[in-house]
Motif scaffolding. Structure first.
Motif, short mmCIF file in Angstrom:
data_model
loop_
_atom_site.label_atom_id
_atom_site.label_comp_id
_atom_site.label_asym_id
_atom_site.label_seq_id
_atom_site.Cartn_x
_atom_site.Cartn_y
_atom_site.Cartn_z
N THR A 71 -5.77 10.33 6.35
CA THR A 71 -4.86 9.93 5.36
C THR A 71 -4.60 8.73 5.78
O THR A 71 -4.82 7.59 4.68
N ALA A 72 -5.96 8.31 7.06
CA ALA A 72 -5.00 7.05 7.86
C ALA A 72 -5.88 5.74 6.58
O ALA A 72 -5.07 4.72 6.55
N PRO A 73 -7.15 6.35 6.83
CA PRO A 73 -7.77 4.67 5.56
C PRO A 73 -7.41 4.99 4.27
O PRO A 73 -6.87 4.06 3.38
N VAL A 74 -7.10 6.51 3.71
CA VAL A 74 -6.52 6.31 2.42
C VAL A 74 -5.08 5.23 2.08
O VAL A 74 -5.02 4.46 0.95
N SER A 75 -4.71 5.36 3.08
CA SER A 75 -3.35 4.82 2.74
C SER A 75 -2.86 3.38 2.99
O SER A 75 -2.70 2.30 2.40
N ALA A 76 -4.36 3.17 4.10
CA ALA A 76 -4.61 1.20 4.08
C ALA A 76 -5.10 0.84 3.57
O ALA A 76 -4.14 -0.40 2.49
N HIS A 77 -5.99 1.85 1.71
CA HIS A 77 -6.57 1.24 0.97
C HIS A 77 -5.57 0.80 -0.11
O HIS A 77 -5.09 0.24 -0.55
N LEU A 78 -4.41 1.82 -0.26
CA LEU A 78 -3.38 1.62 -0.90
C LEU A 78 -2.64 0.37 -1.28
O LEU A 78 -1.99 -0.21 -1.66
N MET A 79 -2.34 0.60 0.51
CA MET A 79 -1.20 -1.10 0.95
C MET A 79 -2.08 -1.79 0.67
O MET A 79 -1.01 -3.13 0.19
N ALA A 80 -3.75 -1.90 1.30
CA ALA A 80 -4.34 -3.29 0.90
C ALA A 80 -4.45 -3.92 -0.89
O ALA A 80 -4.21 -4.34 -1.38
N ARG A 81 -4.07 -3.02 -1.56
CA ARG A 81 -4.83 -2.75 -2.88
C ARG A 81 -2.80 -3.62 -3.35
O ARG A 81 -3.23 -4.30 -4.20
N ALA A 82 -1.82 -2.76 -3.10
CA ALA A 82 -0.80 -3.66 -3.47
C ALA A 82 -0.15 -5.19 -2.54
O ALA A 82 0.22 -5.46 -3.63
N GLY A 83 -1.12 -4.83 -2.06
CA GLY A 83 -0.82 -6.27 -1.53
C GLY A 83 -1.83 -7.86 -2.34
O GLY A 83 -1.50 -8.91 -3.16
N VAL A 84 -3.01 -7.51 -2.60
CA VAL A 84 -3.88 -7.96 -3.28
C VAL A 84 -3.01 -7.62 -5.06
O VAL A 84 -2.34 -9.00 -5.23
N ARG A 85 -2.36 -6.86 -5.31
CA ARG A 85 -1.55 -6.45 -6.66
C ARG A 85 -0.54 -8.13 -6.68
O ARG A 85 -0.38 -8.93 -7.60
N ARG A 86 -0.01 -8.43 -5.46
CA ARG A 86 1.32 -8.62 -5.37
C ARG A 86 1.04 -9.72 -5.39
O ARG A 86 2.61 -10.56 -4.89
N GLY A 87 0.30 -10.48 -4.66
CA GLY A 87 -0.43 -11.55 -4.58
C GLY A 87 -0.11 -12.00 -3.52
O GLY A 87 -0.13 -13.02 -2.71
N VAL A 88 -0.15 -10.90 -2.48
CA VAL A 88 0.40 -11.70 -0.94
C VAL A 88 -0.86 -12.94 -0.30
O VAL A 88 -1.77 -12.52 -0.54
N ASP A 89 -0.44 -13.70 0.12
CA ASP A 89 -1.98 -14.99 0.71
C ASP A 89 -2.20 -14.14 2.04
O ASP A 89 -1.49 -13.87 2.61
N SER A 90 -3.61 -14.70 1.78
CA SER A 90 -4.36 -14.74 3.26
C SER A 90 -5.30 -15.97 3.09
O SER A 90 -5.65 -16.17 2.48
N SER A 91 -5.38 -16.33 4.57
CA SER A 91 -6.99 -17.45 4.32
C SER A 91 -8.11 -16.03 4.74
O SER A 91 -8.95 -17.32 4.09
#
Length: 112
Positions: free
Chosen positions: A78-98
Motif C-alpha cells: 500500500t505505501a508505494p501505491v499511495s505515494a504514486h497517487l499523491m505524486a500524480r495528484a501533485g502533478v495534476r494540481r501543478g505543485v511546483d518543484s525545482s
C-alpha cells in the motif's frame, strides 16, 4: 541469546530507517522530495520492527506468529501505491518543484 541479538538488530535497523524517513519528511524542501521519506525509509523501518516482533513472538511462543508478516506485506503493497497517487495528484494540481520537468514534458506525461 543469538535470537535476542537478531531481534535487537532488526529493531535497531527499523528504528534507524524510521528516524531517517521521518527526518526526510520533516526536512526535505518540496512535496515530491518529501514523498520519498515515508514511502522508502519509513516503510523499511516499520517492516524491520514488524519482522523483529514476528521473530520474537515466534521464538518465545508456542507457534509461528504470522500477524506481523501480513501487516508487513500490506504495508509494502500500500505505501508505494499511495505515494504514486499523491505524486500524480501533485502533478495534476501543478505543485511546483525545482526538480519538476518543464511544462511541455509535464503535459505529455499527463496525457499518457
Amino acid at each position: 541469546m543469538i535470537a535476542e541479538a537478531i531481534v535487537s538488530l532488526f529493531v535497531l535497523a527499523g528504528a534507524f530507517f524510521g528516524l531517517t524517513g521521518s527526518l526526510g519528511l520533516a526536512r526535505l524542501p518540496d512535496f515530491y522530495m518529501r514523498l520519498h521519506g515515508p514511502t522508502k525509509a519509513t516503510t523499511l523501518g516499520v517492516g524491520g520492527v514488524l519482522i523483529a516482533s514476528m521473530l520474537h513472538f515466534s521464538l518465545a511462543g508456542p507457534g509461528l506468529s504470522l500477524h506481523e508478516l501480513l501487516i508487513t506485506l500490506f504495508l509494502f503493497v500500500t505505501a508505494p501505491v499511495s505515494a504514486h497517487l499523491m505524486a500524480r495528484a501533485g502533478v495534476r494540481r501543478g505543485v511546483d518543484s525545482s526538480l519538476t520537468p518543464p511544462d511541455e514534458i509535464r503535459q505529455e506525461s499527463m496525457e499518457n
